[in-house]
Each structure stands twice: as C-alpha cells, then as structure tokens.
Design an enzyme around this catalytic site. Structure first.
Site: not given
Ligand SMILES: CC(=O)N[C@H]1[C@@H](OP(=O)(O)O)O[C@H](CO)[C@@H](O)[C@@H]1O
Ligand SMILES: [Mg+2]
Length: 539
Positions: A65, A275, A277, A279, A366-367, A494, A497
């Site tokens: 991504s 981005d 990929d 999405d 998502e933002a 947080r 992930g």
């Molecule tokens: C701040 C941010 O953009 N976080 C992203 C990013 O996750 P993080 O948990 O923040 O690394 O990648 C995720 C998967 O693509 C998406 O769901 C999420 O919104």
């Molecule tokens: Mg992506």
C-alpha cells in the site's frame, strides 16, 4: 499424500529464516520485502485451503500500500471481496511463523480444525502492485497455490482484485470478473450519472491526479478511454520516473498536509492523490494566498452522505429507507451528527466494513481516505424497483435512477480510489458544487498526527474504539491533563496495526496548539510506554 510431499519440496525453495516472527496485522503481513518470500508461499497454501473450505474463489493481493517501495506485503480476500475472518488471520500468523520442519504439521492442523476436504477444487486470484519485489513475491504465492484454478491477474489495484473475487463468486451478478469489466461497469455508471448535468464546463470536468508512482496511475490511464472525455484527467507521478509513495501519494498528503511533489496546481484547481495500491484517495486544492486545503476521508464521507441523504429525502413517502449511516474514525467538527447517525470503530477497514453492513446504507471512511458505501440487498432491490416504476413521479424517478447509477459506480467490496474519485466527481457535478463549496460544508480543527517508537507497542491497550488507553497505568490521565490545557482539544493514542510505532493524534483550536499538544502527548507516551531512541522533539 502426494500433495503434502509437493508442499514439502516446494517449501524448501521458499525457506523461512529461522526465528523470524511476523504478525498478520490490520492489512495482512507487511515488512521489508526481503523477509517475505516464505510468507508469500505459505499464503498461497492458505488461500488454497480457504478456497476449499468456502468452495469459492479467494484473492491474494501482493502490496504494501502506502509503505515505502522497499516494503511489501500480502493479504487475503474472502469470497464476497471482504477481508478474511479473524480465525483465518490467526491461521495465517501460525503458518507464517512455523519453522521449516513444522510447516506440514501446522498445515494439517488447520485442515483438521476446519474439517477441510482436500478433494475439493480450489480457485485463487492473485494480484500485485508495481513494486520491483512484487514480481517474484507473487510468483512465490503462485507456487503455494499448487491447486488447479489459480489465476494470475498480474498488475491490478487492490480494489480491482477484491471486485473480481466478488464478481467470480456471485456468478457475474456483481459484474464481469475482468479488469475490462470493471472499467465498463464504473464508466457506464459515471456517464449515466453525469450526462444530464446542465452546463458542465471543461473546468468542471478537469481533475489533477497524483498516482503515487503506483498501480493506480497505470490503471486510471487504461480506464480513461472508457470515460469518453466526461472526465479530463491530468496525471502526475505516473511511475515513469519517480519512486513509489516517495514525497507523493495519499498518505504523504494527508500526514504532511501539503501538496505532493510534481503536481503543478493553480489556485482553486481540484486535485486528488491515490496511495500505492489505489485503495485510498484524498482531495485538495490551493486556496487564496497559496494556502493548502485538504479534503480527507471525513470530508469525503460528509459529501457522499449528504448527497445520499438528499436523494433519499425525495423518497420520504416510501419509508423503507432509514437514515444513512456514516462510520468514521475521527469525526471532527462535522455537522453530520445532527443529520445522520455517526459511529466510530477500531482502526481498520474490516471493523468499519462490518459496522457499515449493519445498516441499509452505510457510508464508511477512514480519515486517511479509505472508504466506500455499502447498500443492503433490500435497499438495492428497493432502488431498482423505484427506478423502474412508471407510477412514480418524475422527480422521484430521477432520484431513483441517480441512486441506481450511484450503486453501480461504487465498489462495495472495499475502498477504491478510482471508484471513489468517480463518485466524488459525479456528486460535485450533480450538486453543482465547487471544491471550495464542498470544503465549506464544515471546518476541520487544526490537527497533527505523530509516531512514537517504543520497545513493545503492545504495552498500550485501548478501549472505546481506540479513543482511550487503559494501559500502561497513568497514560490516559497524562493525556487528559494535557488536553485540558488547550481549547477545543482532543488527543488519541494507539498502537499501529501496520508499523512498529505508536500513533498519536491531537487536535485543538490552532495549529500551534495542536502541534504542542501532539508533542506533549508523544512525550508522555515515550516516558510511560517505554520509548526508545531520542525523546520526541517539539515540531
Ligand atoms: C493513521 C492511518 O492512516 N492508519 C492506517 C494504517 O493503520 P495503522 O494501525 O495506523 O498503522 O493502515 C491501516 C491499514 O491500511 C489503515 O486501516 C489505517 O487507517
Ligand atoms: Mg492502500
């Protein structure tokens, strides 16, 4: 069994580095591409099992991504184009981390637990993005997909792969399971939606696109002829020279809150960035005095839900439509809450998607610009009926036809930069709105997003859709006390992930305050959650 012998032999060609442990995260496995060969092979195996289990086609997408070009990743796509279930995420992690000599046992364990019939045929669609490593890594996936029916789509965007998996498993009801079928379906819907818009000028048809030097750039070029000049795209960062996601792309624009490199925008022109990929999408423009204005996922959700709301209100007498529901990670000063129900979930599309599925019409974003709209079967059927009903009056029929084409334009399987872009362009055209008018629907509070490195990000545990921390002790109190010092302030912390970092978000009445708050909270995280490296510095 001969099958297992073959697995054994082939897995020796894709050996696992001893001791390497990886986790199936929010969006699958993601790390430096050099560590992923064995994971790819094993995800090929797992996809085959998932396909046998569900008796349906499963997707495997090779991409990292928005991450740097050197990284790569892989995720599985379930039959209706959605993310794979949590139990199978667990199997993915087990399989990826089994040492070489434990692989067969791990595989057999999954087969047994899921009572999979190995005689069942399997079908797996494999797609990849444009990273240099994606070639050999998708080949490793295909090596794992040793069953018949493995279909290699080569270069596709992530949402195109989700789309084709869904088409295949609905016997074409969702569309034709080819990239051309995707272009045809979306472009027809777009042309239908925009054809009756009076006086659409060339200016309104023009859009600047930053392709992040990735797959989205290639694919939107392929699509252009299908759009018959109803949209006139100027493409930048098309991959011909620049590096993937480097100083460009949706994530860069969102986080840095500035225009990407290489896009020549003049004041007031609409621009968007995908981005790596394709999405995600964000929009932006340069205002008076060159000020940069960002229209992120929250603004996109607002534009789309107010549009749907307005169309639905023309049908208030056919009361089958409840309210539109919007799911967003961070609702800022949006007026949405008074009009539609807003819900927050944990980060990650799978959470948003499932929450949105609970309603007749669910808009989720998502933002960062990842999102789509989901329509329940009942809502789709109702729309179809109204569009065909000759007894409805013209006004209502027109609204139903618009809704029908809107449904066709949306990729309901997952967020899709190309589909979202066409939807946004159509909505702006239909509503006769400029990008500034869209921006003015509500005003974002100044905000800042930062990362903090800690020894083990799992020490941070959260609750309330990741808006409050419950551990380590004292962290939430520290955040609360800092937030209190500023006006209109909020701050969330947080674990990421997808990256080995902790994310810090802060907003306040001024950019200076948002920046200061983000820094103070970062320091609290660094001190209370085991920060490593240098202490966070003020911005
Ligand atoms: C701040 C941010 O953009 N976080 C992203 C990013 O996750 P993080 O948990 O923040 O690394 O990648 C995720 C998967 O693509 C998406 O769901 C999420 O919104
Ligand atoms: Mg992506």
């Amino acid at each position: 069994m001969a099958q297992f012998e073959e697995v054994s032999q082939k897995s020796a060609v894709h050996p696992k580095p001893v001791g390497l442990v990886l986790q199936y995260g929010t969006a699958g496995f993601r790390t430096n591409s050099k560590q992923l060969d064995h994971v790819m092979f094993r995800m090929g195996l797992l996809a085959t099992l998932r396909s046998k289990k569900t008796k349906a086609t499963i997707g495997v997408m090779v991409t990292a991504s928005h991450n740097p070009e050197e990284d790569n990743g892989v995720k599985l796509v379930d039959p209706m184009g959605e993310m794979v279930t949590p139990a199978w995420e667990g199997y993915a992690t087990q399989l990826a981390n089994a040492e070489q000599e434990e692989l067969l046992t791990a595989l057999k364990d999954i087969i047994e637990r899921e009572t999979i019939s190995m005689a069942q045929e399997a079908s797996v669609f494999v797609g990849k993005d444009t990273r240099p490593s994606s070639d050999s890594l998708s080949q490793a996936v295909l090596d794992g997909v040793h069953a018949l029916g493995g279909h290699n789509y080569g270069l596709v965007t992530t949402p195109q792969l989700h789309y084709m998996v869904c088409c295949q498993n609905t016997q074409g009801r969702y569309g034709e399971a080819t990239v051309k079928g995707y272009y045809r379906k979306l472009s027809q819907a777009f042309i239908q939606l925009t054809k009756n818009v009076p006086n659409r000028t060339d200016d309104q048809k023009a859009l600047l696109v930053d392709g992040a030097n990735g797959i989205g750039a290639l694919k939107v070029c392929e699509m252009e002829t299908y759009l018959k000049n109803e949209l006139q795209l100027s493409l930048f960062n098309d991959g011909s020279s620049g590096k993937l996601n480097h100083l460009c792309g949706a994530d860069y624009v969102k986080v840095q809150q500035r225009a990407p490199k290489g896009v020549e925008m003049t004041a007031g022109e609409r621009c968007c960035s995908y981005d790596g990929d394709a999405d995600r999408i964000v929009y932006y423009y340069s205002g008076s005095a060159g000020r940069f204005h960002l229209l992120d996922g929250d603004k996109i959700a607002t534009l789309i839900s107010t549009y749907l709301k307005e169309l639905l209100s023309r049908h208030t007498h056919s009361s089958v439509f409840p309210d539109t529901h919007t799911h967003m990670r961070s609702v800022l000063t949006s007026p949405l809450s008074s009009q539609v129900i807003v819900r927050c979930t944990k980060t990650g599309v799978k959470h948003l998607h499932h929450a949105a599925q609970e309603f007749d019409i669910g808009v989720y974003f998502e933002a960062n610009g990842h999102g789509t709209v989901l329509f329940s079967k009942a809502a789709e059927e109702k729309i179809q009926k109204l569009a065909q009903d000759s007894n409805t009056n013209d006004e209502r029929r027109r609204a139903a036809l618009l809704l029908q084409n809107t449904v066709n334009l949306i990729n309901q399987t997952v967020g899709d930069a190309i589909s979202d872009m066409l939807l946004i362009e159509a909505v702006l055209a239909i509503r006769g709105m400029t990008v500034q008018q869209w921006d003015a629907i509500y005003t974002d509070l100044p905000n800042r997003q930062l990362k903090v490195k800690v020894a083990d990000r799992r020490v941070i545990d959260t609750t309330d859709a990741e808006r409050r921390t419950v551990s380590p002790a004292g962290l939430q109190e520290a955040i609360d006390s800092r937030v209190k010092k500023y006006r209109q302030a909020r701050s969330f912390v947080r674990p990421s992930g997808t990256e080995d970092v902790v994310r810090v978000y802060a907003e306040a009445d001024t950019q200076e305050s948002a920046d200061a708050l983000a820094h103070e909270v970062s320091l609290a995280v660094y001190r209370l959650a085991g920060g490593v490296g240098e202490e966070p510095k003020p911005l």
